[in-house]
Design an enzyme around this catalytic site. Sequence first.
Site, PDB file in Angstrom:
ATOM      1  N   ARG A 144      47.440  31.647  67.409  1.00  0.00           N
ATOM      2  CA  ARG A 144      46.701  30.864  66.424  1.00  0.00           C
ATOM      3  C   ARG A 144      47.698  29.896  65.792  1.00  0.00           C
ATOM      4  NH1 ARG A 144      43.507  34.279  61.890  1.00  0.00           N
ATOM      5  NH2 ARG A 144      45.583  34.232  60.947  1.00  0.00           N
TER       6      ARG A 144
ATOM      7  N   TYR B  62       8.859  38.822  56.844  1.00  0.00           N
ATOM      8  CA  TYR B  62       8.513  37.922  57.938  1.00  0.00           C
ATOM      9  C   TYR B  62       8.452  38.651  59.286  1.00  0.00           C
ATOM     10  CZ  TYR B  62       9.576  34.057  54.737  1.00  0.00           C
ATOM     11  OH  TYR B  62       9.588  33.184  53.684  1.00  0.00           O
TER      12      TYR B  62
ATOM     13  N   ARG C 241      51.882  41.777  52.857  1.00  0.00           N
ATOM     14  CA  ARG C 241      50.843  40.849  52.416  1.00  0.00           C
ATOM     15  C   ARG C 241      49.457  41.492  52.474  1.00  0.00           C
ATOM     16  NH1 ARG C 241      52.965  37.816  56.929  1.00  0.00           N
ATOM     17  NH2 ARG C 241      50.874  38.048  57.802  1.00  0.00           N
TER      18      ARG C 241
ATOM     19  N   HIS D 164      51.704  36.536  62.026  1.00  0.00           N
ATOM     20  CA  HIS D 164      50.500  37.360  61.921  1.00  0.00           C
ATOM     21  C   HIS D 164      50.395  38.251  63.157  1.00  0.00           C
ATOM     22  CE1 HIS D 164      48.529  35.107  58.563  1.00  0.00           C
ATOM     23  NE2 HIS D 164      47.842  36.235  58.461  1.00  0.00           N
TER      24      HIS D 164
ATOM     25  N   LYS E 113      43.170  34.703  48.868  1.00  0.00           N
ATOM     26  CA  LYS E 113      42.440  33.580  49.468  1.00  0.00           C
ATOM     27  C   LYS E 113      40.927  33.835  49.397  1.00  0.00           C
ATOM     28  CE  LYS E 113      42.679  35.555  54.132  1.00  0.00           C
ATOM     29  NZ  LYS E 113      43.028  35.326  55.541  1.00  0.00           N
TER      30      LYS E 113
ATOM     31  N   CYS F 214      15.263  38.001  53.914  1.00  0.00           N
ATOM     32  CA  CYS F 214      14.802  36.641  53.637  1.00  0.00           C
ATOM     33  C   CYS F 214      15.916  35.855  52.939  1.00  0.00           C
ATOM     34  CB  CYS F 214      13.556  36.680  52.761  1.00  0.00           C
ATOM     35  SG  CYS F 214      12.237  37.744  53.373  1.00  0.00           S
ATOM     36  N   MET F 215      15.657  34.586  52.673  1.00  0.00           N
ATOM     37  CA  MET F 215      16.684  33.758  52.050  1.00  0.00           C
ATOM     38  C   MET F 215      17.069  34.269  50.668  1.00  0.00           C
ATOM     39  SD  MET F 215      16.768  29.654  51.266  1.00  0.00           S
ATOM     40  CE  MET F 215      16.801  29.204  53.004  1.00  0.00           C
ATOM     41  N   ASP F 216      16.093  34.733  49.899  1.00  0.00           N
ATOM     42  CA  ASP F 216      16.355  35.097  48.511  1.00  0.00           C
ATOM     43  C   ASP F 216      16.045  36.545  48.180  1.00  0.00           C
ATOM     44  OD1 ASP F 216      16.756  32.216  47.635  1.00  0.00           O
ATOM     45  OD2 ASP F 216      14.692  32.135  48.372  1.00  0.00           O
TER      46      ASP F 216
END
Length: 388
Positions: free
Chosen positions: A132, A266, A220, A164, A34, A318-320
């Site tokens: 669940r 930052y 599994r 589970h 998955k 940072c983002m990148d």
Amino acid sequence: MFPARAVVDLGAVRANARVLGDLAPSSQLMAVVKADAYGHGLLPVARAAVEGGATWLGVAQLSEALALRAGGISARVLTWLYAPGAPLAEAVAADVDLSVSAPWALDEVAAAARATGRTARIHVKVDTGLGRNGIPPADLPAVLDAALRLEAEGVVRLVGMWSHLAFADEPGHPSLHAQGDLLRAAADDATARGARLEVRHIAASATTLTDPELHLDLVRPGIALYGLTPVPQLGGPDRFGLVPAMTVEAELATVKRLPAGHGMSYGHHYVTDRATTVGVVPLGYADGVPRHASGEDGRPGAPLGVGDRRLAIAGRVCMDQVMVDLGPGATERAGDRVVLFGTGADGGPTAQDWAEAAGTISYEIVTRLGARVPRVHVDSEQDEREVS
């Protein structure tokens, strides 16, 4: 070309599948693929797992199951997470096993089977304690009777019962065998009502590795298939004969000098304590690098392997991109390789190291890797390479 990549060793996946199969020799092996095979690449990993001995594949979403079939994979596939109105007829037509976790799900599977003119294969999921998905034991007799009536009509075939574990990553927890006993009792009741079950299953990675009594008819494993341990408190992958399959690496995008007292990234939560050389690694939280892996306010960030040195993220993620303090005498240049995590065989950082630095688990580290990071599939057993 993107200046970073996740190199996935399909030879390791295949070898890990063999190890897991050997640990449960009396059980069938379902490779859980998955979430794009935990970020490793659905189709290449699924094929490698089957080559390593898996006779089943497990996915959460219907789209994943259908992608396996579209990719030419014929092994048994179980999918288990869908909401009312899902396109179950497509799954039935593709010979995908469906989990039934509620009475409405049985009704919708039956409708899908009638629409396709095919018998749907179902696994009834029992909530043995996780709270669940799954049918509570008190509601199970009515669902079983309904399923067996449908089986008598040729609409469905009840082939499995499963559950589970709530404390799978805590070997020895008293709830583990209590849940196993509940599943066994539910399966025995189903058999007494006329079911002809093929498999009962409750063991995921941790229990496959640590508790043979819960292996039942099928195990599994998920995270262990990728060479990571679900029970790091008991030891790393080598403790169980597993090899991490993914190495995330990048090229330094910038290398430059900064004076003492200069902030990095930052908020300047990291300030150089001497004149030094710093580097920019072109991966950030848009690529799945956890922001919690930042190195700030005296706390070291997640580790980075630079050459034969083990350094750490300096400053805020940072983002990148992230930054690394390479030290005053650094000789690295732009384009040199940096390893975020890998096998750890050479003392380099691992996904578990990153998990501990970010306060999470290794599952999240590999699974959250962003889509724009290319997966490069190599095969240490066949010396092949493929980019996806």
